[in-house]
Design a protein around this motif. Structure first.
Motif, mmCIF file in Angstrom:
data_model
loop_
_atom_site.group_PDB
_atom_site.id
_atom_site.type_symbol
_atom_site.label_atom_id
_atom_site.label_comp_id
_atom_site.label_asym_id
_atom_site.label_seq_id
_atom_site.Cartn_x
_atom_site.Cartn_y
_atom_site.Cartn_z
ATOM 1 N N ALA A 279 -20.939 8.481 -9.810
ATOM 2 C CA ALA A 279 -20.056 8.980 -8.763
ATOM 3 C C ALA A 279 -19.545 10.377 -9.120
ATOM 4 C CB ALA A 279 -18.890 8.021 -8.567
ATOM 5 N N ALA A 280 -18.901 11.009 -8.158
ATOM 6 C CA ALA A 280 -18.282 12.311 -8.401
ATOM 7 C C ALA A 280 -17.227 12.171 -9.502
ATOM 8 C CB ALA A 280 -17.638 12.823 -7.114
ATOM 9 N N PRO A 281 -16.961 13.253 -10.248
ATOM 10 C CA PRO A 281 -16.030 13.164 -11.382
ATOM 11 C C PRO A 281 -14.676 12.544 -11.038
ATOM 12 C CG PRO A 281 -17.178 15.250 -11.443
ATOM 13 C CD PRO A 281 -17.577 14.592 -10.150
ATOM 14 N N VAL A 282 -14.118 12.919 -9.883
ATOM 15 C CA VAL A 282 -12.800 12.377 -9.515
ATOM 16 C C VAL A 282 -12.881 10.874 -9.280
ATOM 17 C CG1 VAL A 282 -10.969 12.408 -7.789
ATOM 18 C CG2 VAL A 282 -11.994 14.563 -8.560
ATOM 19 N N VAL A 283 -13.910 10.449 -8.542
ATOM 20 C CA VAL A 283 -14.086 9.016 -8.252
ATOM 21 C C VAL A 283 -14.361 8.253 -9.542
ATOM 22 C CG1 VAL A 283 -15.484 7.317 -7.025
ATOM 23 C CG2 VAL A 283 -14.904 9.493 -5.929
ATOM 24 N N ARG A 284 -15.246 8.804 -10.368
ATOM 25 C CA ARG A 284 -15.573 8.142 -11.633
ATOM 26 C C ARG A 284 -14.340 8.030 -12.529
ATOM 27 N NH1 ARG A 284 -19.464 11.153 -12.851
ATOM 28 N NH2 ARG A 284 -18.479 12.546 -14.355
ATOM 29 N N GLY A 285 -13.549 9.108 -12.570
ATOM 30 C CA GLY A 285 -12.333 9.080 -13.385
ATOM 31 C C GLY A 285 -11.341 8.036 -12.902
ATOM 32 N N TRP A 286 -11.201 7.927 -11.579
ATOM 33 C CA TRP A 286 -10.272 6.940 -11.011
ATOM 34 C C TRP A 286 -10.735 5.523 -11.333
ATOM 35 C CZ3 TRP A 286 -5.561 6.479 -9.112
ATOM 36 C CH2 TRP A 286 -5.238 5.318 -8.392
ATOM 37 N N LEU A 287 -12.030 5.272 -11.192
ATOM 38 C CA LEU A 287 -12.543 3.932 -11.457
ATOM 39 C C LEU A 287 -12.465 3.576 -12.943
ATOM 40 C CD1 LEU A 287 -15.609 3.877 -9.033
ATOM 41 C CD2 LEU A 287 -13.411 2.720 -8.755
ATOM 42 N N ARG A 288 -12.640 4.568 -13.798
ATOM 43 C CA ARG A 288 -12.484 4.309 -15.236
ATOM 44 C C ARG A 288 -11.034 4.010 -15.569
ATOM 45 N NH1 ARG A 288 -16.775 6.232 -19.433
ATOM 46 N NH2 ARG A 288 -15.337 4.946 -20.634
ATOM 47 N N PHE A 289 -10.118 4.722 -14.907
ATOM 48 C CA PHE A 289 -8.690 4.447 -15.094
ATOM 49 C C PHE A 289 -8.377 3.013 -14.682
ATOM 50 C CE2 PHE A 289 -4.615 4.175 -12.765
ATOM 51 C CZ PHE A 289 -3.736 4.331 -13.839
ATOM 52 N N ALA A 290 -8.892 2.595 -13.503
ATOM 53 C CA ALA A 290 -8.670 1.228 -13.029
ATOM 54 C C ALA A 290 -9.254 0.219 -14.012
ATOM 55 C CB ALA A 290 -9.284 1.037 -11.641
ATOM 56 N N TYR A 291 -10.429 0.533 -14.554
ATOM 57 C CA TYR A 291 -11.055 -0.357 -15.528
ATOM 58 C C TYR A 291 -10.157 -0.541 -16.759
ATOM 59 C CZ TYR A 291 -13.713 -1.503 -19.705
ATOM 60 O OH TYR A 291 -14.107 -2.055 -20.903
ATOM 61 N N HIS A 292 -9.639 0.551 -17.295
ATOM 62 C CA HIS A 292 -8.830 0.464 -18.508
ATOM 63 C C HIS A 292 -7.533 -0.315 -18.264
ATOM 64 C CE1 HIS A 292 -11.391 2.812 -21.086
ATOM 65 N NE2 HIS A 292 -11.399 3.832 -20.234
ATOM 66 N N VAL A 293 -6.901 -0.066 -17.110
ATOM 67 C CA VAL A 293 -5.684 -0.829 -16.784
ATOM 68 C C VAL A 293 -6.030 -2.304 -16.599
ATOM 69 C CG1 VAL A 293 -3.809 -1.140 -15.136
ATOM 70 C CG2 VAL A 293 -4.562 1.163 -15.735
#
Length: 230
Positions: free
Chosen positions: A28-42
């Motif tokens: 995904a685009a960097p912003v989308v990928r970053g958001w989904l990784r954040f959700a994963y970690h939480v």
């Protein structure tokens, strides 16, 4: 959940893609990928704490209900409403992350999450109306967004295997419009109280335009996918 092996990021991304029509978050685009990784970690942390996805979904709905309740407060109301939209948006991503990372995804949970999303968006649009947007405009935004999700669900039932299209009217866009609209309305209200109503009306119009255009994109993609599927 004793003894449950939590997924790492690659395992999580693979399962997430399968649940979302093959859309791989790693590409995904960097912003989308970053958001989904954040959700994963939480979600990973909550999984370790044995917090279930349903609890997170319920918390997200309660946060959404707080949006119109606090948005009508004088001076700081729209800012508080925006804060609750942000927290609800995080909860909306995290509940699915908890379900995936702990291996607790269910069809019933998917239904609960979808219903929670529609309830949440309705509360945001109620907040828009309370701050000063025309009721008809807020209702149109809600109807178009609901129709967007309904079309995709029916298309999947009719045999569409992929996500169809990532449109400009998707759920993340609605979160951003609700968040940005309330923030800008709050800032405008600090300058002149009457400006808040005009600003939130503009945000409602943006919601309707994006939802309508996104629906058109989705209908075109669904038509193409179903014709190709025979």
């Amino acid at each position: 959940m004793v003894g449950t092996q939590l997924m790492n990021w690659d395992q999580y991304a693979t399962v997430w893609a399968r649940l979302h029509g093959g859309f791989d978050p790693r590409r995904a685009a960097p912003v989308v990928r970053g958001w989904l990784r954040f959700a994963y970690h939480v979600g990973y942390v909550l999984g370790r704490l044995r917090v279930g996805p349903t609890a997170v979904t319920v918390a997200g709905v309660l946060l959404c209900v707080c949006v119109p309740v606090f948005a009508v407060r004088p001076v700081d109301g729209p800012f508080l409403g925006a804060l609750f939209v942000l927290l609800a948006g995080v909860a909306d991503s995290v509940d699915g992350a908890v379900a995936v990372v702990t291996g607790r995804t269910t069809r019933l949970g998917y239904v609960y999450d979808s219903v929670a999303d529609r309830i949440g968006e309705a509360t945001w649009l109620v907040a828009f109306w309370l701050v000063g947007a025309p009721g008809a405009l807020a209702a149109a935004g809600g109807a178009l967004s609901w129709l967007h999700e309904y079309v995709r669900a029916r298309a999947v039932s009719a045999g569409m295997r992929e996500i169809g299209a990532v449109t400009v009217g998707e759920r993340p866009t609605r979160v951003l419009v609700a968040l940005g609209g309330l923030l800008v309305a709050g800032l405008a209200g600090l300058i002149e109280p009457d400006l808040a109503a005009g600003t939130i009306t503009m945000a409602s119009a943006v919601w309707v335009l994006l939802a309508g255009f996104g629906l058109g994109q989705l209908l075109a993609a669904v038509r193409r996918a179903l014709i190709e599927a025979g």
